[in-house]
Scaffold this active site. Structure first.
Site, PDB file in Angstrom:
ATOM      1  CE  LYS A 107      -3.974  -9.935   5.839  1.00 16.45           C
ATOM      2  NZ  LYS A 107      -3.819  -8.616   5.055  1.00 16.45           N
ATOM      3  NE  ARG A 117       5.842 -22.339  -5.310  1.00 16.43           N
ATOM      4  CZ  ARG A 117       4.590 -21.599  -4.780  1.00 16.43           C
ATOM      5  NH1 ARG A 117       4.134 -20.611  -5.183  1.00 16.43           N
ATOM      6  NH2 ARG A 117       3.968 -22.335  -3.626  1.00 16.43           N
ATOM      7  CD  GLU A 147      -5.050  -8.715   1.671  1.00 18.35           C
ATOM      8  OE1 GLU A 147      -4.870  -9.998   1.882  1.00 18.35           O
ATOM      9  OE2 GLU A 147      -4.591  -7.981   2.287  1.00 18.35           O
ATOM     10  CB  VAL A 162       5.634  -8.778   3.389  1.00 19.53           C
ATOM     11  CG1 VAL A 162       6.112  -8.523   4.852  1.00 19.53           C
ATOM     12  CG2 VAL A 162       4.252  -8.118   3.198  1.00 19.53           C
ATOM     13  CE  LYS A 201      -5.330  -6.159   7.871  1.00 21.72           C
ATOM     14  NZ  LYS A 201      -5.363  -4.999   6.879  1.00 21.72           N
TER      15      LYS A 201
HETATM   16  N1  HSE Z   1      -5.506  -5.322   2.075  1.00 21.72           N
HETATM   17  C1  HSE Z   1      -4.945  -5.005   2.983  1.00 21.72           C
HETATM   18  C2  HSE Z   1      -5.496  -3.497   3.173  1.00 21.72           C
HETATM   19  C3  HSE Z   1      -3.522  -4.845   3.146  1.00 21.72           C
HETATM   20  O1  HSE Z   1      -5.941  -2.881   2.029  1.00 21.72           O
HETATM   21  O2  HSE Z   1      -5.458  -2.825   4.070  1.00 21.72           O
HETATM   22  C4  HSE Z   1      -2.894  -4.842   4.659  1.00 21.72           C
HETATM   23  O3  HSE Z   1      -3.268  -5.863   5.310  1.00 21.72           O
END
Ligand code: HSE
Length: 425
Positions: A100, A42, A187, A11, A202
Site C-alpha cells: 500500500k 533471502r 506493521e 503474504v 489505503k
Molecule cells: N497492519 C495492517 C492492519 C495489516 O493492521 O490492518 C494489513 O494491511
C-alpha cells in the site's frame, strides 16, 4: 502464465501455498495453469516446500527472468520494492503487489511506467486483505458516480479499540498493542497502525479508485488512535456511540475530502458492529446506494487470496489492461479539502476544576462561536476536577478550533481538550 514471487514472508508464503493447494480449481476456472517460475527470497519459509522451486536470493533476478510473465512484489517497504517493480515493468512483466505504501506514494510514477510498457500493475491485496474492494469499486460499481466511501481499514487499530471497549476494561494501550503484534496484524513499525499512516496509504488508493483522482497521500489528513482513552470509549457508549478508526473520502464532483481519524459511530450503525481485527468498507454510489464489504483485512490466506485473484485477472485479460490502473482512462485533478473546511458534529472532553460557573463559561464560549450543544454529561474525574463531555451539532472545523482554543485558555481548564469527530453517514 508463469509467475515470479519476490518475498516469502506472510503474504508470499500464503500465495505460494494457495497456488499449490487450489491450483487445480484455479485451472478449472480459467482454463490455464499458473506455475511458479522462480522465487526470490533471502530465506525460506517453514510453511513452504521449496524443494522443486527455482529459488534465488536476488529478487532483482526475478524481475529480469525471461521465464517470468508476472512479478509478485511481496517484499514490502518502498525503496527496494519500487526499484523491483520499475525494473520488472521495464522488462515487460506485469506486476501484482500487496504494497500500500508503494502504490499510495509512488503509484502515479509506477502506473505511467506500466502504461508506457503496456503491462498491468494490480494491487487488490494492498487494501483490506481478503476483501475485494478495488474490484468492487472499479468493476462492480463502475456504472455509479461514487458519493462517499468510509471504512475500517486498519485491523490493528480496530483490535485495540475493540479490546479497550470491553466492559470494565482498563486495558492499557501498550498492552493491547502488544497483543495485536503477537497476532501478526501490526506493521513492522506499529506506529504506522496506531498513528493512522497505514490507513492513510489505503484510503489514498481507495479515493483515487472511487473518484478517478491522482493519488494524494501528501494531502491526506491523518490522525491515529493513540490519544483515545478507555474513558472516551465509556463516555461515548453512554451517549450512544462506539469509537472506530475510519478512513473517509467523499467528493461532490468538485473537491475531495480525504481523512483518516477516530470517529464516534452510532451504536446501531453497521460499522460499529465490526470488531477485532476485521475490516469493513462502505461505498455509496448514486445508482446502487450504500453497499458494505466486510472481511479479514490481513493475514496470510486473505491477502494471498487477493494476490492470486489479481494474477488470475491478468491471465483472463490475456495481459490487455481494459481497466487502466485506477479504473479511469483520464484522471480529474480535484482539490483536496483542507480539514479546517470540514463540517462535522464533534465529541469534546474537557478536564475542568469543578467550580460554580464553569459550565456557564463553557457554554458561553461555544455560543459565541455559534456552536450548539447536542448532548452534555459531567462526571467526577479526579479530586476536585470534573470531566465535561459535549457533543456539538454540526460545526465547521475552523470554528470549533477557535472555540477549543478559547476553552483551553480558561483558567479552570486543566488538560488538553480531546476532540473526536462524529461519523454522519
Ligand atoms: N497492519 C495492517 C492492519 C495489516 O493492521 O490492518 C494489513 O494491511
Amino acid at each position: 502464465m508463469r509467475i515470479g514471487i519476490c518475498g516469502l514472508g506472510t503474504v508470499g508464503s500464503g500465495a505460494f501455498n494457495l497456488l499449490r493447494d487450489n491450483g487445480a480449481e484455479i485451472t478449472r476456472r480459467i482454463g490455464r495453469d499458473i506455475s511458479i517460475a522462480q522465487v526470490g527470497c533471502r530465506r525460506g519459509h517453514p510453511d513452504c516446500d521449496l524443494s522443486s522451486a527455482d529459488v534465488t536470493r536476488d529478487i532483482f533476478e526475478v524481475a529480469e527472468n525471461p521465464d517470468v510473465d508476472i512479478v509478485l512484489e511481496l517484499i514490502g517497504g518502498t525503496d527496494d520494492a519500487k526499484r523491483l517493480v520499475l525494473q520488472a515493468i521495464a522488462a515487460g512483466k506485469h506486476v501484482v503487489t500487496a504494497n500500500k505504501a508503494l502504490i499510495a506514494e509512488h503509484g502515479d510514477e509506477i502506473f505511467a511506467a506500466a502504461a508506457k510498457s503496456g503491462v498491468q500493475v494490480r494491487y487488490e491485496a494492498a487494501i483490506a486483505g481478503g476483501i475485494p474492494i478495488v474490484k468492487a469499486v472499479r468493476e462492480g460499481l463502475a456504472a455509479n458516480r461514487i458519493g462517499w466511501l468510509a471504512g475500517i481499514i486498519n485491523g490493528t487499530s480496530n483490535y485495540i479499540l475493540t479490546e479497550m471497549s470491553k466492559p470494565g476494561s482498563n486495558a492499557a494501550f501498550a498492552a493491547v498493542l502488544k497483543d495485536a503484534q503477537d497476532l501478526g496484524y501490526a506493521e513492522a513499525d506499529p506506529t504506522f497502525d496506531v498513528e493512522g499512516i497505514d490507513a492513510a496509504h489505503k484510503l489514498t488508493i481507495l479515493s483515487s479508485v472511487a473518484f478517478g483522482v491522482p493519488l494524494r497521500f501528501d494531502a491526506i489528513y491523518t490522525e491515529g488512535i493513540s490519544e483515545i482513552t478507555t474513558q472516551d470509549i465509556e463516555y461515548a457508549r453512554e451517549l450512544g456511540y462506539a469509537i472506530r478508526h475510519l478512513g473517509i473520502t467523499s467528493s461532490d464532483g468538485d473537491a475531495v475530502e480525504l481523512r483518516v481519524h477516530p470517529c464516534l459511530v452510532a451504536m446501531d450503525h453497521m460499522l460499529a458492529q465490526v470488531n477485532g481485527v476485521m475490516n469493513a468498507v462502505m461505498v455509496s454510489g448514486d445508482a446502487a446506494g450504500p453497499t458494505l464489504y466486510y472481511g479479514a483485512g490481513a493475514g496470510s490466506g486473505p491477502t494471498a487470496s487477493a494476490v492470486i485473484a489479481d494474477v488470475i485477472d491478468i491471465v483472463r485479460s490475456k495481459g490487455v489492461d481494459t481497466l487502466a490502473n485506477l479504473g479511469f482512462t483520464a484522471l480529474d485533478d480535484r482539490r483536496v479539502v483542507d480539514i479546517t473546511e470540514i463540517t462535522t458534529s464533534a465529541y469534546l472532553r474537557l478536564m475542568v476544576a469543578d467550580e460554580p460557573g464553569v459550565m456557564a463559561r463553557i457554554s458561553t464560549i461555544l455560543s459565541q462561536h455559534k456552536i450548539s450543544i447536542e448532548a452534555l454529561i459531567q462526571k467526577n474525574a479526579q479530586g476536585d476536577d470534573a470531566h465535561v463531555v459535549i457533543i456539538t451539532n454540526d460545526v465547521l472545523e475552523k470554528d470549533l478550533n477557535a472555540a477549543m482554543e478559547e476553552l483551553a485558555s480558561l483558567k479552570e481548564t486543566k488538560d488538553e481538550i480531546a476532540r473526536i469527530r462524529v461519523a454522519a453517514f
